[in-house]
Motif scaffolding. Structure first.
Motif, PDB file in Angstrom:
ATOM      1  N   ILE A   1       0.800  -1.211   0.000  1.00 23.91           N
ATOM      2  CA  ILE A   1       0.000   0.000   0.000  1.00 23.91           C
ATOM      3  C   ILE A   1       0.840   1.271   0.000  1.00 23.91           C
ATOM      4  O   ILE A   1       0.423   2.278  -0.513  1.00 23.91           O
ATOM      5  CB  ILE A   1      -1.025   0.068   1.146  1.00 23.91           C
ATOM      6  CG1 ILE A   1      -0.351  -0.096   2.498  1.00 23.91           C
ATOM      7  CG2 ILE A   1      -2.106  -0.939   0.985  1.00 23.91           C
ATOM      8  CD1 ILE A   1      -1.312   0.208   3.629  1.00 23.91           C
ATOM      9  N   ASN A   2       2.012   1.268   0.610  1.00 20.68           N
ATOM     10  CA  ASN A   2       2.836   2.472   0.581  1.00 20.68           C
ATOM     11  C   ASN A   2       4.027   2.323  -0.334  1.00 20.68           C
ATOM     12  O   ASN A   2       4.907   3.174  -0.340  1.00 20.68           O
ATOM     13  CB  ASN A   2       3.319   2.802   1.990  1.00 20.68           C
ATOM     14  CG  ASN A   2       2.225   3.450   2.806  1.00 20.68           C
ATOM     15  OD1 ASN A   2       1.479   4.268   2.304  1.00 20.68           O
ATOM     16  ND2 ASN A   2       2.108   3.053   4.046  1.00 20.68           N
TER      17      ASN A   2
ATOM     18  N   VAL B   1       2.637   7.093   1.897  1.00 20.44           N
ATOM     19  CA  VAL B   1       3.652   7.701   2.761  1.00 20.44           C
ATOM     20  C   VAL B   1       4.929   7.866   1.948  1.00 20.44           C
ATOM     21  O   VAL B   1       5.375   6.939   1.296  1.00 20.44           O
ATOM     22  CB  VAL B   1       3.917   6.804   3.984  1.00 20.44           C
ATOM     23  CG1 VAL B   1       5.053   7.348   4.813  1.00 20.44           C
ATOM     24  CG2 VAL B   1       2.662   6.684   4.827  1.00 20.44           C
TER      25      VAL B   1
ATOM     26  N   ARG C   1       9.007   5.169  14.254  1.00 23.04           N
ATOM     27  CA  ARG C   1       8.182   3.992  14.456  1.00 23.04           C
ATOM     28  C   ARG C   1       6.929   4.066  13.597  1.00 23.04           C
ATOM     29  O   ARG C   1       6.664   5.075  12.949  1.00 23.04           O
ATOM     30  CB  ARG C   1       7.807   3.831  15.931  1.00 23.04           C
ATOM     31  CG  ARG C   1       6.914   4.903  16.449  1.00 23.04           C
ATOM     32  CD  ARG C   1       6.520   4.615  17.907  1.00 23.04           C
ATOM     33  NE  ARG C   1       5.589   5.628  18.344  1.00 23.04           N
ATOM     34  CZ  ARG C   1       5.586   6.169  19.554  1.00 23.04           C
ATOM     35  NH1 ARG C   1       6.478   5.788  20.445  1.00 23.04           N
ATOM     36  NH2 ARG C   1       4.705   7.076  19.868  1.00 23.04           N
ATOM     37  N   GLY C   2       6.211   2.977  13.580  1.00 26.14           N
ATOM     38  CA  GLY C   2       5.005   2.909  12.769  1.00 26.14           C
ATOM     39  C   GLY C   2       5.328   2.978  11.296  1.00 26.14           C
ATOM     40  O   GLY C   2       6.418   2.570  10.873  1.00 26.14           O
ATOM     41  N   ASN C   3       4.403   3.504  10.494  1.00 24.18           N
ATOM     42  CA  ASN C   3       4.686   3.547   9.072  1.00 24.18           C
ATOM     43  C   ASN C   3       5.562   4.726   8.687  1.00 24.18           C
ATOM     44  O   ASN C   3       5.771   4.995   7.515  1.00 24.18           O
ATOM     45  CB  ASN C   3       3.400   3.510   8.229  1.00 24.18           C
ATOM     46  CG  ASN C   3       2.544   4.737   8.403  1.00 24.18           C
ATOM     47  OD1 ASN C   3       2.883   5.662   9.117  1.00 24.18           O
ATOM     48  ND2 ASN C   3       1.409   4.748   7.720  1.00 24.18           N
ATOM     49  N   ARG C   4       6.113   5.434   9.704  1.00 19.49           N
ATOM     50  CA  ARG C   4       7.158   6.407   9.427  1.00 19.49           C
ATOM     51  C   ARG C   4       8.533   5.769   9.559  1.00 19.49           C
ATOM     52  O   ARG C   4       9.532   6.436   9.389  1.00 19.49           O
ATOM     53  CB  ARG C   4       7.084   7.591  10.402  1.00 19.49           C
ATOM     54  CG  ARG C   4       5.946   8.545  10.143  1.00 19.49           C
ATOM     55  CD  ARG C   4       4.648   8.137  10.786  1.00 19.49           C
ATOM     56  NE  ARG C   4       4.729   7.983  12.212  1.00 19.49           N
ATOM     57  CZ  ARG C   4       4.029   7.082  12.901  1.00 19.49           C
ATOM     58  NH1 ARG C   4       3.237   6.235  12.279  1.00 19.49           N
ATOM     59  NH2 ARG C   4       4.126   7.035  14.220  1.00 19.49           N
TER      60      ARG C   4
ATOM     61  N   TRP D   1      -2.164   4.298  15.040  1.00 16.10           N
ATOM     62  CA  TRP D   1      -1.233   4.600  13.960  1.00 16.10           C
ATOM     63  C   TRP D   1       0.042   5.221  14.512  1.00 16.10           C
ATOM     64  O   TRP D   1       1.153   4.889  14.094  1.00 16.10           O
ATOM     65  CB  TRP D   1      -1.927   5.553  12.988  1.00 16.10           C
ATOM     66  CG  TRP D   1      -0.986   6.258  12.068  1.00 16.10           C
ATOM     67  CD1 TRP D   1      -0.363   5.743  10.976  1.00 16.10           C
ATOM     68  CD2 TRP D   1      -0.556   7.618  12.159  1.00 16.10           C
ATOM     69  NE1 TRP D   1       0.434   6.693  10.381  1.00 16.10           N
ATOM     70  CE2 TRP D   1       0.328   7.866  11.086  1.00 16.10           C
ATOM     71  CE3 TRP D   1      -0.827   8.666  13.042  1.00 16.10           C
ATOM     72  CZ2 TRP D   1       0.924   9.096  10.889  1.00 16.10           C
ATOM     73  CZ3 TRP D   1      -0.230   9.887  12.835  1.00 16.10           C
ATOM     74  CH2 TRP D   1       0.641  10.079  11.760  1.00 16.10           C
ATOM     75  N   ASP D   2      -0.116   6.108  15.514  1.00 14.33           N
ATOM     76  CA  ASP D   2       1.053   6.762  16.069  1.00 14.33           C
ATOM     77  C   ASP D   2       1.901   5.802  16.876  1.00 14.33           C
ATOM     78  O   ASP D   2       3.118   5.894  16.904  1.00 14.33           O
ATOM     79  CB  ASP D   2       0.598   7.924  16.961  1.00 14.33           C
ATOM     80  CG  ASP D   2       1.755   8.783  17.421  1.00 14.33           C
ATOM     81  OD1 ASP D   2       1.660   9.391  18.487  1.00 14.33           O
ATOM     82  OD2 ASP D   2       2.765   8.854  16.691  1.00 14.33           O
ATOM     83  N   GLU D   3       1.243   4.872  17.584  1.00 13.62           N
ATOM     84  CA  GLU D   3       1.961   4.048  18.544  1.00 13.62           C
ATOM     85  C   GLU D   3       2.468   2.734  17.975  1.00 13.62           C
ATOM     86  O   GLU D   3       3.191   2.021  18.656  1.00 13.62           O
ATOM     87  CB  GLU D   3       1.059   3.754  19.748  1.00 13.62           C
ATOM     88  CG  GLU D   3       0.652   4.986  20.526  1.00 13.62           C
ATOM     89  CD  GLU D   3       1.822   5.589  21.308  1.00 13.62           C
ATOM     90  OE1 GLU D   3       2.842   4.903  21.472  1.00 13.62           O
ATOM     91  OE2 GLU D   3       1.703   6.748  21.736  1.00 13.62           O
ATOM     92  N   SER D   4       2.075   2.367  16.770  1.00 10.37           N
ATOM     93  CA  SER D   4       2.565   1.114  16.217  1.00 10.37           C
ATOM     94  C   SER D   4       4.087   1.153  16.135  1.00 10.37           C
ATOM     95  O   SER D   4       4.662   2.146  15.712  1.00 10.37           O
ATOM     96  CB  SER D   4       1.986   0.920  14.814  1.00 10.37           C
ATOM     97  OG  SER D   4       2.697  -0.091  14.136  1.00 10.37           O
TER      98      SER D   4
ATOM     99  N   GLY E   1      -1.989   2.611   9.676  1.00 15.13           N
ATOM    100  CA  GLY E   1      -1.949   3.838   8.885  1.00 15.13           C
ATOM    101  C   GLY E   1      -3.116   3.906   7.919  1.00 15.13           C
ATOM    102  O   GLY E   1      -3.740   4.946   7.727  1.00 15.13           O
TER     103      GLY E   1
END
Lengths: 538, 165, 424
Positions: free
Chosen positions: A100-101, A137, A179-182, C343-346, C358
């Motif tokens: 997806i990203n 992203v 963290r996460g999708n960042r 989304w922020d905490e994953s 996300g």
């Protein structure tokens, strides 16, 4: 590895196929043994288990929750389904989440054609994308980190590369921050990679996030054909596959071939990217005669003729053989020159390294940059012939009867260790060099004969671990280069009228080398591509 | 063996009638063309040219982006799809990091091209199209290798490539 | 079941005593007696007692504590670690904070008892970074305990050594997950580890480790003092004892209340919480913190606060965060906020959670802003379905379940948002 106590194997049924494995294995490894392919990204046979890609989900024993096969230990009587509806649905879902990203970079990405995202999409996916392009992203694009180009947006965060820099090279340069999708892959100091095995990162990356700068934009991989061979840049003899474009017959890249006994899945950067000397500016393409300081393009015919004439007085000739020659070349050259009466043979090798107790770098590399020192010794002992070292050569020079020195098989642009042998020869001795490249240390030579490089000749070599491995020619000989067999043939006849027989190495190997080295008959074609371990040299 | 009792009628045995019939057809065509030339199927080339449909496959055109740069990203799908193996591309790094890849060289050997249009179909970014130019005759063999610049300008008819010996 | 009278409460009985956080006051109300009793018992007997009490983990998963302790192997030669999970980050939960700030010695006493039971000589309290005040108070309490000989070498003259270290986190929800906590404590990124191997066998630094919640540990002194069977008389058969509930949302008296398990939800909201503010109508209740699916008003009327009843309604008791939602609040906004949190905490380790959280947030944001498309509801369901059960830890499940729960029980509001846009 078998032990004295037989380990009781457990029986696992995967997709209705029964397979017996030792109890320390995982379901994934059992599936590999059963010949069943389970889609995966983060698993690698030579790295630790991460279990982060969640692609290898399989159904185990009717449990409601799917398990990742790479981290599930086997149990006796386990029933596994890897391609049931439920498993396939989960794999497809996981694949969709990977994409997806992911940027739509396929036209400009070098990994196209060998990209695991593409491959699995074709086999398990084939769904329509539900994400708008502007919602994706975005992360930093192509960044130069030395020998590798890092594209963080393409990265699927499988952590193979971070595990590699942690476990194999112990340099920990690659990290994942945020963290996460960042989450983003980068070098810890945004600087270049600083180890000798960076090329392996491009191999293990399943997508085009880490690509080799050497190969960037050179070719599309579906234009290339792979051939199995062995690296000749050091005495480890890592197994390789060489990628050649069959239409242009040009070599484009060298990749490691997995051999758990020799190099696992790795190869050092030297072995990977030094092949450019094959086509480089310094490559010798025609025989050259140097007289009165002038370089004249000459012919093999002339060279052979002069050498045959010189052989009328064999006591004044010393033959130098590089440990970069194959076993067959060494055998043929020595036998041929012995027949003509030559008595003095010199081994050209890096003598300092040969005596070192621990010449390894801790990962793969051996400090001896020649691949066949071990084979050289075995061939000479097989022929009951003695060879001289550099000191011996100096002594021979001291005796004063030397007229000609012929050195064969010097390969590559980094043969500085050979200069000692060249310098040991006084003015009056005529030096003929059979080498791949024209180098400043050859200024003293009277004849420069173009040698076939390791990519252009076939034969066997024995690495420093005592393993007999097979080299196979991947490209046709560049210009007028010739290997040791053709040179021996030509010198014997003193002329270049007839073509040397092809596949001479097959004959020599099967008739003269296989039995003494292996203790049995061996057909060349059937020689194990993973090599054969030889008994210790007595 | 029995002999066939059937015999051709006289009107067909006399060969002359058949000849006259044939000549009649020729004469009919002759007079039709003479008296009503507009009904001839011939096209008076080069004074008149045939009108081809917009889908006609002629010399390729490499399209450009609004800023004038070539659209092609050197993905090599056209070279792969080409059944005649006539497209040769060399990729290079583009100075703009958003573009990243572009063709340094893009040569099509028109002596090999069969005008099948597979390249146009294969291209994912609409960078190559089959144009309408088909007058490609030339005197020198090397003039048939069309380079990137030639193909980018291929939409412009007034460029003539003929070099007389 | 009516609300629990103050004298009968287990965790909050003495909570209003001034200066309870000082060790002298704590001992006056009977503190550390249970620990002394525990150190006179065999560890196996302590475990049996706790098993008999039916105490289940109060951090959210509800795993029987005695059973968890029983999994620890005693003969590995490796040190055994006891970790106290004070990383309370579930939205809607603030119960551990009360214990940490007002009654820290209860935690220390609980740790003493648990360490004896599993034979652990080194213990850590991992407290969330945002609880700066709680960390100060807890550190003072630990120092007092050391001074009085309840911690350190040869505690209570029994020859048992126990060290307790307070470690502060740095603001990550994922460090409340037991293996995430262990990773963070090891100095690595707070990313959960694969299971197997389980922490009881190989946890902190590869040694056997038990992770218990603050509330669970704080209950242990009472259990040891009065006996596990007495504890089991509180609550229901499968959900024994009492627990703290955090009531928040649109109520008159939000706060932390201690109730017997099995008490009807109405008692908490109407009696103790004073009912909805300004006479508003109830729309939904989230029973156990943001990761639990919601309850409809009809279900709220019937529901009792125990594990089985919540499971019956497709939800979980979770960490006891009861959030009351009135009619005028948009469920779309609530779900969007919840999704933004996940989304922020994953942590980003495994793909379904990293990308799925996300994507869910993105779709809900679009829906809330009126930019939803007709396939969005189906996409939400499908993505949430793909995330469940496929990840390393339960954060993906925690993100997916509210989405699926809200869509299942309150579909109208979501479809209405779509229709609005299409009508435009």
């Amino acid at each position: 590895m078998s032990t004295d106590v037989a380990v009781k194997k457990v029986s696992v049924t995967i997709d209705d196929k029964k397979v017996e494995v030792t109890p320390d294995k995982t379901v994934f490894q059992a599936a590999v043994e059963a010949g069943i392919f389970v889609p995966h990204y983060c698993y690698h046979p030579d790295l630790s288990i991460a279990g982060v890609c969640r692609m290898c989900l399989v159904e185990v024993d009717n449990a409601p929750k799917l398990q990742i096969s790479c981290n599930t230990p086997v149990r006796d009587g386990m029933v596994v389904r890897t391609s049931s509806d439920k498993a396939r649905q989960a794999q497809k879902g996981s694949l969709e989440l990977h994409l997806i990203n992911h940027p739509v970079d396929c036209p400009i990405c070098d990994k196209a054609g060998e990209c695991k995202l593409q491959d699995f999409y074709r086999e398990f996916g084939l769904y329509k994308s539900r994400v708008e392009l502007e919602d994706k992203v975005h992360k930093p694009k192509a960044k130069d980190i030395g020998t590798i180009v890092l594209d963080a947006e393409r990265c699927i965060l499988c952590t193979r590369c971070t595990r590699f820099t942690h476990e194999v090279t112990h340099t920990d340069e690659l990290v994942i921050v945020n963290r996460g999708n960042r989450s983003e892959l980068k070098t810890y100091d945004d600087g270049p990679l600083r180890n000798d095995y960076t090329g392996n990162l491009a191999d293990i990356c399943p997508v085009g996030a880490l690509t080799a700068r050497d190969f960037r934009f050179q070719q599309r991989v579906w234009f290339l054909e792979k051939k199995n061979s062995v690296c000749t840049m050091c005495a480890r003899g890592c197994n390789t596959t060489v990628s050649v474009n069959p239409k242009t017959k040009k070599l484009y890249r060298v990749e490691p071939r997995r051999n758990p006994e020799v190099n696992k899945s790795w190869i050092c950067d030297t072995g990977r990217w030094r092949y450019h000397y094959v086509y480089g500016e310094s490559r010798l393409r025609t025989p050259e005669k140097i007289s009165d300081g002038r370089v004249l393009e000459s012919t093999w015919h002339q060279a052979f003729g002069e050498m045959k004439r010189a052989l009328e007085d064999p006591s004044g000739i010393v033959i130098g053989l590089s440990t970069q020659l194959t076993n067959e070349e060494i055998l043929e050259l020595v036998l041929s020159f012995k027949e003509s009466g030559v008595k003095h043979f010199v081994r050209i090798v890096d003598e300092q390294v040969i005596e070192e107790r621990s010449p390894w770098d801790g990962v793969l590399k051996h400090r001896d940059h020649t691949p066949n020192a071990e084979g050289f010794a075995r061939m000479f002992s097989m022929m009951n012939t003695k060879f001289l070292d550099c000191a011996g050569l100096a002594a021979l020079v001291g005796e004063g009867n030397l007229r000609h020195a012929w050195f064969f098989g010097l390969e590559g642009e980094d043969v500085s260790w050979a200069s000692r042998f060249v310098e040991a020869l006084p003015e009056g001795v005529s030096l003929t060099l059979h080498a791949t490249s024209r180098l400043p240390i050859w200024e003293r030579a009277q004849w420069l004969l173009p040698a076939a490089s390791a990519f252009e000749k076939s034969g066997t070599m024995v690495n420093a671990l005592g393993r007999l491995q097979r080299l196979q020619a991947a490209i046709p000989r560049v210009s007028l280069a010739r290997d040791g067999h053709a040179v021996a043939f030509g010198v014997q006849r003193g002329a270049d009228r007839d073509a040397a027989p092809e596949a001479r190495h097959v004959d020599l190997f099967e008739k003269l080398i296989a039995a003494p080295l292996l203790g049995r008959e061996q057909v060349w074609k059937k020689l194990d591509p993973m090599g054969v371990a030889l008994k210790e040299r007595s | 063996m029995k002999r066939s009792k059937y015999r051709l009628p006289l009107s067909q045995r006399i060969y002359l009638i058949a000849i006259l019939k044939g000549m009649g057809i020729t004469a009919r065509h002759f007079f039709t063309n003479l008296l009503r030339p507009g009904r001839m199927p011939n096209v008076g080339y080069p004074e008149k040219r045939r009108n081809y449909s917009p889908r006609f496959r002629g010399l390729q055109i490499l399209t450009v982006k609004p800023n004038g740069e070539i659209r092609c990203t050197a993905c090599m799908l056209c070279a792969t799809a080409c059944p005649a193996d006539c497209i040769h591309i060399t990729a290079a790094e583009h100075p703009n990091p958003e573009v990243e890849k572009f063709p340094k060289e893009f040569n099509i050997d028109m002596l090999r091209c069969v005008f099948c249009g597979m390249c146009e179909e294969a291209c994912p970014v609409d960078a190559i199209r089959m144009g309408t130019r088909y007058e490609l005759a030339n005197f020198e063999r090397n003039q048939f290798i069309y380079t990137k610049d030639d193909l980018m300008r291929a939409g412009n008819y007034t460029q003539s490539r003929v070099t007389r010996p | 079941m009516p609300a629990l009278a103050k004298e009968k409460q287990i965790l909050l009985r003495h909570i209003d005593t001034p200066n309870l956080s000082q060790i002298s006051v704590y001992e006056e109300v009977g503190g550390y007696q249970a620990a002394k009793k525990a150190y006179g018992m065999e560890p196996a007997n302590i475990i049996e007692d706790v098993k008999a009490s039916g105490l289940r983990g109060r951090g959210g998963a509800g795993f029987p504590t005695g059973m968890k302790w029983g999994f620890v192997p005693q003969n590995t030669g490796k040190p055994i670690y006891l970790l106290c999970n004070a990383d309370e980050s579930e939205p809607g939960c603030f119960k551990d904070r009360v214990i940490i700030e007002k009654n820290p010695h209860a935690i220390i006493e609980g740790i003493l008892i648990a360490a004896r039971a599993i034979n652990s000589h080194k213990s850590y309290i991992y407290i969330r970074g945002e609880y700066a005040k709680g960390a100060r108070i807890l550190q003072m309490a630990i120092d007092e305990a050391y001074q009085r000989g309840f911690l350190g070498k040869n505690i209570l003259g029994t020859g048992f050594d126990l060290d307790l270290v307070l470690h502060r986190g740095a603001g990550a929800y994922i460090c409340g997950e037991e293996t995430g906590l262990i990773s963070s404590l090891e100095g690595k990124k707070g990313q959960p580890k694969l299971k197997p191997p389980f922490p009881a066998v190989s946890g902190y630094l590869g040694c056997p480790t038990v992770v218990n919640n603050v509330e669970t540990l704080s209950t242990l002194p009472w259990i040891l003092a009065h006996g596990g069977k007495t504890y089991a008389t509180y609550g229901t058969e499968k959900s024994a004892g009492t627990r703290l509930f955090c009531l928040s949302g649109w109520v008159n008296k939000p706060g932390v209340y201690e109730l017997e398990l099995g008490t009807p939800l109405r008692v908490l909201i109407d009696e103790l919480g004073g009912g909805l503010k300004d006479g508003a109508t109830l729309k939904a209740v989230i029973p156990g913190g943001s990761s639990t699916p919601p309850l409809t008003p009809a279900e709220v009327a019937e529901a009792t606060l125990d594990f089985e009843c919540m499971a019956k309604y497709g939800s979980f008791l979770g960490a006891g965060g009861v959030i009351v939602i009135p009619e005028h609040v948009s469920l779309l906004k609530i779900l969007e906020t919840i999704s933004e949190f996940y989304w922020d905490e994953s942590c980003g380790q495994c793909t379904p959670c990293r990308e799925g959280t996300g994507w869910l947030f993105r779709i809900l944001k679009h829906l809330h802003e009126g930019r939803g498309t007709s396939t969005d509801i189906e996409d939400l369901k499908k993505t949430a379905g793909n995330m469940m059960g496929t990840t390393i830890c339960a954060l993906a499940d925690a993100a997916a379940m509210p989405v699926l729960g809200f869509l299942k029980k309150f579909p109208d509001e979501f479809y209405a948002a779509l229709r609005e846009r299409e009508g435009q």
